[in-house]
Design a protein around this motif. Structure first.
Motif, PDB file in Angstrom:
ATOM      1  N   GLN A  45      19.531  10.020  34.981  1.00  0.00           N
ATOM      2  CA  GLN A  45      20.549   9.859  33.945  1.00  0.00           C
ATOM      3  C   GLN A  45      21.618  10.942  34.033  1.00  0.00           C
ATOM      4  O   GLN A  45      22.805  10.667  33.887  1.00  0.00           O
ATOM      5  N   ASP A  46      21.213  12.185  34.279  1.00  0.00           N
ATOM      6  CA  ASP A  46      22.191  13.270  34.421  1.00  0.00           C
ATOM      7  C   ASP A  46      23.089  13.050  35.638  1.00  0.00           C
ATOM      8  O   ASP A  46      24.301  13.265  35.568  1.00  0.00           O
ATOM      9  N   GLU A  56      25.587  10.334  34.744  1.00  0.00           N
ATOM     10  CA  GLU A  56      26.591  10.832  33.799  1.00  0.00           C
ATOM     11  C   GLU A  56      27.627  11.714  34.493  1.00  0.00           C
ATOM     12  O   GLU A  56      28.827  11.583  34.264  1.00  0.00           O
TER      13      GLU A  56
END
Length: 128
Positions: free
Chosen positions: A73-74, A77
């Motif tokens: 997810q990081d 993003e």
């Protein structure tokens, strides 16, 4: 100045991106002790256009940007914000570089256990 320098300067001038990765943007390779998240860029290929006079004045390098983070997810993003900051605009500098999206992939490095979001851009730039 080169298109690499112009891209580097544009990234360093992007407040949203530096808020995410600080000064952790590298060409070709990041040191193994670099803390995440970070982005690595490299030129994958370079094609040029030759005029009738034999002078090659435009280059179309394929540039790959890899965002690395501890979680998928990081990484997603960071790459999403990176794309928003750079895609489809001319970047400042003498090389007059502009970037066009060319492809995307996700990966995970089994050695470092980091997740990567990788995006390729075809650049158009003055040869310098």
């Amino acid at each position: 100045m080169s298109y690499q320098s112009d891209i580097y300067e544009a990234i360093k001038a992007s407040a949203p991106l530096t808020a995410l990765i600080g000064d952790r943007f590298f060409w070709d390779v990041a040191d193994s002790s670099t803390t995440t998240p970070y982005i690595v860029a490299q030129t994958v290929s370079n094609d040029g256009e030759t005029d009738f006079d034999g002078f090659r004045d435009v280059s179309f390098p394929l540039i790959q940007f890899s965002a690395w983070a501890k979680t998928k997810q990081d990484a997603i993003e960071i790459m999403s914000k990176f794309r928003t900051g750079l895609e489809g605009r001319n970047l400042p500098g003498a090389s007059d570089v502009s970037l066009s999206f060319a492809g995307e992939q996700s990966t995970r490095d089994p050695v470092t256990k980091l997740y990567g979001e990788i995006i390729d851009y075809r650049a158009s730039t003055n040869t310098n």
